[in-house]
Write a protein that holds these residues in place. Structure first.
Motif, PDB file in Angstrom:
ATOM      1  N   LYS A   1       0.841  -1.204   0.000  1.00 40.37           N
ATOM      2  CA  LYS A   1       0.000   0.000   0.000  1.00 40.37           C
ATOM      3  C   LYS A   1       0.873   1.250   0.000  1.00 40.37           C
ATOM      4  CE  LYS A   1      -3.889  -2.287   1.110  1.00 40.37           C
ATOM      5  NZ  LYS A   1      -5.157  -2.289   0.578  1.00 40.37           N
ATOM      6  N   PHE A   2       0.428   2.257  -0.758  1.00 37.78           N
ATOM      7  CA  PHE A   2       1.183   3.504  -0.831  1.00 37.78           C
ATOM      8  C   PHE A   2       0.232   4.675  -1.000  1.00 37.78           C
ATOM      9  CE2 PHE A   2       0.757   1.783  -5.090  1.00 37.78           C
ATOM     10  CZ  PHE A   2       0.364   2.874  -5.838  1.00 37.78           C
ATOM     11  N   LEU A   3       0.740   5.850  -0.742  1.00 41.14           N
ATOM     12  CA  LEU A   3      -0.012   7.088  -0.922  1.00 41.14           C
ATOM     13  C   LEU A   3       0.700   7.946  -1.957  1.00 41.14           C
ATOM     14  CD1 LEU A   3      -0.648   8.076   2.812  1.00 41.14           C
ATOM     15  CD2 LEU A   3      -2.225   6.917   1.264  1.00 41.14           C
ATOM     16  N   ILE A   4      -0.068   8.547  -2.837  1.00 40.97           N
ATOM     17  CA  ILE A   4       0.496   9.480  -3.813  1.00 40.97           C
ATOM     18  C   ILE A   4       0.437  10.870  -3.193  1.00 40.97           C
ATOM     19  CG2 ILE A   4       0.244  10.502  -6.099  1.00 40.97           C
ATOM     20  CD1 ILE A   4      -1.052   7.826  -6.954  1.00 40.97           C
ATOM     21  N   LEU A   5       1.584  11.490  -3.068  1.00 38.14           N
ATOM     22  CA  LEU A   5       1.671  12.814  -2.461  1.00 38.14           C
ATOM     23  C   LEU A   5       1.442  13.915  -3.475  1.00 38.14           C
ATOM     24  CD1 LEU A   5       4.860  12.146  -0.343  1.00 38.14           C
ATOM     25  CD2 LEU A   5       2.504  12.259   0.488  1.00 38.14           C
ATOM     26  N   GLY A   6       2.078  13.808  -4.628  1.00 41.79           N
ATOM     27  CA  GLY A   6       1.965  14.850  -5.627  1.00 41.79           C
ATOM     28  C   GLY A   6       2.816  14.564  -6.838  1.00 41.79           C
ATOM     29  N   SER A   7       2.930  15.573  -7.673  1.00 40.12           N
ATOM     30  CA  SER A   7       3.663  15.461  -8.921  1.00 40.12           C
ATOM     31  C   SER A   7       4.089  16.863  -9.342  1.00 40.12           C
ATOM     32  CB  SER A   7       2.760  14.815  -9.976  1.00 40.12           C
ATOM     33  OG  SER A   7       3.484  14.525 -11.143  1.00 40.12           O
ATOM     34  N   GLN A   8       4.507  16.981 -10.597  1.00 43.27           N
ATOM     35  CA  GLN A   8       4.865  18.292 -11.137  1.00 43.27           C
ATOM     36  C   GLN A   8       3.791  18.751 -12.112  1.00 43.27           C
ATOM     37  OE1 GLN A   8       8.780  17.388 -12.781  1.00 43.27           O
ATOM     38  NE2 GLN A   8       9.679  18.692 -11.215  1.00 43.27           N
ATOM     39  N   CYS A   9       3.500  20.036 -12.087  1.00 43.10           N
ATOM     40  CA  CYS A   9       2.578  20.607 -13.068  1.00 43.10           C
ATOM     41  C   CYS A   9       3.208  20.422 -14.448  1.00 43.10           C
ATOM     42  CB  CYS A   9       2.349  22.086 -12.782  1.00 43.10           C
ATOM     43  SG  CYS A   9       1.360  22.926 -14.047  1.00 43.10           S
ATOM     44  N   SER A  10       2.430  19.948 -15.377  1.00 42.70           N
ATOM     45  CA  SER A  10       2.955  19.687 -16.720  1.00 42.70           C
ATOM     46  C   SER A  10       3.248  20.966 -17.501  1.00 42.70           C
ATOM     47  CB  SER A  10       1.979  18.811 -17.506  1.00 42.70           C
ATOM     48  OG  SER A  10       0.736  19.461 -17.627  1.00 42.70           O
ATOM     49  N   LEU A  11       2.780  22.115 -17.015  1.00 44.32           N
ATOM     50  CA  LEU A  11       3.046  23.382 -17.698  1.00 44.32           C
ATOM     51  C   LEU A  11       4.173  24.174 -17.050  1.00 44.32           C
ATOM     52  CD1 LEU A  11      -0.612  24.517 -18.492  1.00 44.32           C
ATOM     53  CD2 LEU A  11       1.053  23.507 -20.046  1.00 44.32           C
ATOM     54  N   CYS A  12       4.088  24.400 -15.749  1.00 44.63           N
ATOM     55  CA  CYS A  12       5.082  25.258 -15.091  1.00 44.63           C
ATOM     56  C   CYS A  12       6.121  24.485 -14.282  1.00 44.63           C
ATOM     57  CB  CYS A  12       4.389  26.273 -14.187  1.00 44.63           C
ATOM     58  SG  CYS A  12       3.636  25.560 -12.704  1.00 44.63           S
ATOM     59  N   CYS A  13       5.925  23.189 -14.131  1.00 41.94           N
ATOM     60  CA  CYS A  13       6.854  22.292 -13.413  1.00 41.94           C
ATOM     61  C   CYS A  13       6.902  22.506 -11.905  1.00 41.94           C
ATOM     62  CB  CYS A  13       8.253  22.361 -13.995  1.00 41.94           C
ATOM     63  SG  CYS A  13       8.329  21.805 -15.690  1.00 41.94           S
ATOM     64  N   LYS A  14       5.965  23.252 -11.336  1.00 41.65           N
ATOM     65  CA  LYS A  14       5.918  23.381  -9.884  1.00 41.65           C
ATOM     66  C   LYS A  14       5.547  22.034  -9.279  1.00 41.65           C
ATOM     67  CE  LYS A  14       4.703  28.201  -9.289  1.00 41.65           C
ATOM     68  NZ  LYS A  14       3.695  29.162  -8.890  1.00 41.65           N
TER      69      LYS A  14
ATOM     70  N   LYS B   1      -2.838  14.884 -17.756  1.00 45.39           N
ATOM     71  CA  LYS B   1      -1.576  15.323 -17.156  1.00 45.39           C
ATOM     72  C   LYS B   1      -1.928  16.110 -15.904  1.00 45.39           C
ATOM     73  CE  LYS B   1       0.864  15.974 -21.525  1.00 45.39           C
ATOM     74  NZ  LYS B   1       1.547  16.940 -22.383  1.00 45.39           N
ATOM     75  N   ARG B   2      -0.934  16.363 -15.063  1.00 47.52           N
ATOM     76  CA  ARG B   2      -1.143  17.139 -13.836  1.00 47.52           C
ATOM     77  C   ARG B   2      -1.051  18.630 -14.160  1.00 47.52           C
ATOM     78  NH1 ARG B   2      -3.417  15.878  -9.446  1.00 47.52           N
ATOM     79  NH2 ARG B   2      -2.491  13.829  -9.781  1.00 47.52           N
ATOM     80  N   PHE B   3      -2.000  19.399 -13.635  1.00 48.36           N
ATOM     81  CA  PHE B   3      -2.012  20.851 -13.802  1.00 48.36           C
ATOM     82  C   PHE B   3      -2.209  21.497 -12.439  1.00 48.36           C
ATOM     83  CE2 PHE B   3      -3.606  19.084 -17.756  1.00 48.36           C
ATOM     84  CZ  PHE B   3      -2.833  19.730 -18.699  1.00 48.36           C
ATOM     85  N   CYS B   4      -1.372  22.472 -12.114  1.00 45.42           N
ATOM     86  CA  CYS B   4      -1.608  23.230 -10.884  1.00 45.42           C
ATOM     87  C   CYS B   4      -2.809  24.141 -11.148  1.00 45.42           C
ATOM     88  CB  CYS B   4      -0.369  24.024 -10.471  1.00 45.42           C
ATOM     89  SG  CYS B   4       0.079  25.395 -11.542  1.00 45.42           S
ATOM     90  N   LEU B   5      -3.500  24.554 -10.091  1.00 48.20           N
ATOM     91  CA  LEU B   5      -4.678  25.388 -10.275  1.00 48.20           C
ATOM     92  C   LEU B   5      -4.383  26.729 -10.944  1.00 48.20           C
ATOM     93  CD1 LEU B   5      -6.544  23.301  -9.213  1.00 48.20           C
ATOM     94  CD2 LEU B   5      -7.436  24.952  -7.593  1.00 48.20           C
ATOM     95  N   PRO B   6      -3.264  27.398 -10.623  1.00 46.53           N
ATOM     96  CA  PRO B   6      -2.987  28.646 -11.352  1.00 46.53           C
ATOM     97  C   PRO B   6      -2.856  28.431 -12.870  1.00 46.53           C
ATOM     98  CG  PRO B   6      -1.683  28.582  -9.347  1.00 46.53           C
ATOM     99  CD  PRO B   6      -2.327  27.228  -9.490  1.00 46.53           C
TER     100      PRO B   6
END
Length: 127
Positions: free
Chosen positions: A56-69, A83-88
Protein backbone atom coordinates in the motif's frame (compact mmCIF):
# COMPACT_ATOMS: atom_id res chain seq x y z
CA UNK A 1 8.75 24.51 -20.64
CA UNK A 2 10.18 21.04 -20.18
CA UNK A 3 10.07 19.51 -16.69
CA UNK A 4 13.20 17.75 -15.52
CA UNK A 5 12.72 14.15 -14.49
CA UNK A 6 14.08 13.32 -11.09
CA UNK A 7 15.52 9.95 -10.19
CA UNK A 8 15.59 10.42 -6.43
CA UNK A 9 14.57 7.50 -4.24
CA UNK A 10 13.79 9.41 -1.08
CA UNK A 11 13.56 12.87 0.33
CA UNK A 12 10.92 15.39 1.30
CA UNK A 13 8.11 16.38 -1.02
CA UNK A 14 6.83 19.94 -0.66
CA UNK A 15 3.80 21.39 -2.43
CA UNK A 16 4.76 24.80 -3.79
CA UNK A 17 1.18 26.03 -3.46
CA UNK A 18 -0.07 24.94 -0.03
CA UNK A 19 3.22 24.09 1.67
CA UNK A 20 2.32 20.46 2.47
CA UNK A 21 5.49 18.55 3.27
CA UNK A 22 5.90 14.80 3.65
CA UNK A 23 8.73 12.34 3.26
CA UNK A 24 8.57 10.37 0.02
CA UNK A 25 10.15 7.01 -0.60
CA UNK A 26 9.81 6.83 -4.38
CA UNK A 27 9.45 9.08 -7.43
CA UNK A 28 8.24 7.57 -10.68
CA UNK A 29 5.44 5.57 -12.28
CA UNK A 30 6.06 2.08 -10.86
CA UNK A 31 6.04 2.14 -7.06
CA UNK A 32 8.10 -0.62 -5.43
CA UNK A 33 6.19 -3.63 -4.07
CA UNK A 34 3.21 -2.74 -6.31
CA UNK A 35 4.07 -4.84 -9.36
CA UNK A 36 0.62 -4.56 -10.92
CA UNK A 37 0.47 -0.77 -10.66
CA UNK A 38 1.67 1.71 -13.25
CA UNK A 39 0.78 5.31 -12.47
CA UNK A 40 -0.28 7.65 -15.27
CA UNK A 41 2.29 10.25 -14.25
CA UNK A 42 5.61 10.53 -12.46
CA UNK A 43 4.56 10.85 -8.80
CA UNK A 44 6.05 11.35 -5.38
CA UNK A 45 4.94 8.32 -3.39
CA UNK A 46 5.23 7.25 0.24
CA UNK A 47 4.51 3.97 1.97
CA UNK A 48 1.06 4.14 3.57
CA UNK A 49 1.76 4.85 7.25
CA UNK A 50 -1.72 3.66 8.25
CA UNK A 51 -1.17 0.01 7.33
CA UNK A 52 1.52 -2.61 7.74
CA UNK A 53 0.81 -3.89 4.21
CA UNK A 54 4.00 -3.10 2.27
CA UNK A 55 2.08 -3.02 -1.03
CA UNK A 56 0.00 0.00 0.00
CA UNK A 57 1.18 3.50 -0.83
CA UNK A 58 -0.01 7.09 -0.92
CA UNK A 59 0.50 9.48 -3.81
CA UNK A 60 1.67 12.81 -2.46
CA UNK A 61 1.97 14.85 -5.63
CA UNK A 62 3.66 15.46 -8.92
CA UNK A 63 4.87 18.29 -11.14
CA UNK A 64 2.58 20.61 -13.07
CA UNK A 65 2.95 19.69 -16.72
CA UNK A 66 3.05 23.38 -17.70
CA UNK A 67 5.08 25.26 -15.09
CA UNK A 68 6.85 22.29 -13.41
CA UNK A 69 5.92 23.38 -9.88
CA UNK A 70 5.72 20.57 -7.36
CA UNK A 71 2.06 20.30 -6.38
CA UNK A 72 0.16 17.95 -4.10
CA UNK A 73 -2.83 15.97 -5.30
CA UNK A 74 -5.19 18.03 -3.12
CA UNK A 75 -8.07 19.53 -5.07
CA UNK A 76 -7.12 23.03 -3.88
CA UNK A 77 -3.71 22.68 -5.55
CA UNK A 78 -3.97 20.55 -8.68
CA UNK A 79 -6.05 18.57 -11.12
CA UNK A 80 -5.15 15.51 -13.14
CA UNK A 81 -6.67 15.56 -16.63
CA UNK A 82 -4.43 13.41 -18.85
CA UNK A 83 -1.58 15.32 -17.16
CA UNK A 84 -1.14 17.14 -13.84
CA UNK A 85 -2.01 20.85 -13.80
CA UNK A 86 -1.61 23.23 -10.88
CA UNK A 87 -4.68 25.39 -10.28
CA UNK A 88 -2.99 28.65 -11.35
CA UNK A 89 -2.06 27.09 -14.74
CA UNK A 90 -5.50 25.51 -15.01
CA UNK A 91 -7.09 28.93 -14.52
CA UNK A 92 -4.75 30.52 -17.08
CA UNK A 93 -5.63 27.91 -19.71
CA UNK A 94 -9.21 27.22 -18.63
CA UNK A 95 -10.65 27.77 -22.11
CA UNK A 96 -8.55 24.82 -23.37
CA UNK A 97 -10.27 22.34 -21.02
CA UNK A 98 -13.62 20.62 -21.56
CA UNK A 99 -16.73 22.43 -20.39
CA UNK A 100 -17.22 19.90 -17.54
CA UNK A 101 -13.84 20.82 -16.05
CA UNK A 102 -14.64 24.53 -16.35
CA UNK A 103 -18.04 24.03 -14.68
CA UNK A 104 -16.52 22.01 -11.82
CA UNK A 105 -13.91 24.71 -11.23
CA UNK A 106 -16.57 27.43 -11.28
CA UNK A 107 -18.69 25.51 -8.73
CA UNK A 108 -15.68 24.98 -6.50
CA UNK A 109 -14.64 28.63 -6.73
CA UNK A 110 -18.20 29.73 -5.98
CA UNK A 111 -18.52 27.44 -2.93
CA UNK A 112 -15.12 28.56 -1.59
CA UNK A 113 -16.19 32.18 -2.02
CA UNK A 114 -19.44 31.50 -0.13
CA UNK A 115 -17.68 29.74 2.76
CA UNK A 116 -15.14 32.55 3.07
CA UNK A 117 -18.02 35.06 3.26
CA UNK A 118 -19.60 33.01 6.07
CA UNK A 119 -16.27 32.97 7.89
CA UNK A 120 -16.02 36.73 7.52
CA UNK A 121 -19.50 37.30 8.93
CA UNK A 122 -18.78 35.07 11.95
CA UNK A 123 -15.60 37.04 12.57
CA UNK A 124 -17.52 40.32 12.38
CA UNK A 125 -20.12 39.13 14.91
CA UNK A 126 -17.43 38.24 17.44
CA UNK A 127 -15.80 41.68 17.23
Amino acid sequence: MKCSKESQCCGTFECELCGLTAPYSYYGQKPPNAACVTLLEECYVMKDPFTSDKDKFLILGSQCSLCCKHVCVGTDCSLFYAKRFCLPCLKLHLNEFPVEIRQDLEKKTHSQHQSSKKGDSRTLKKN
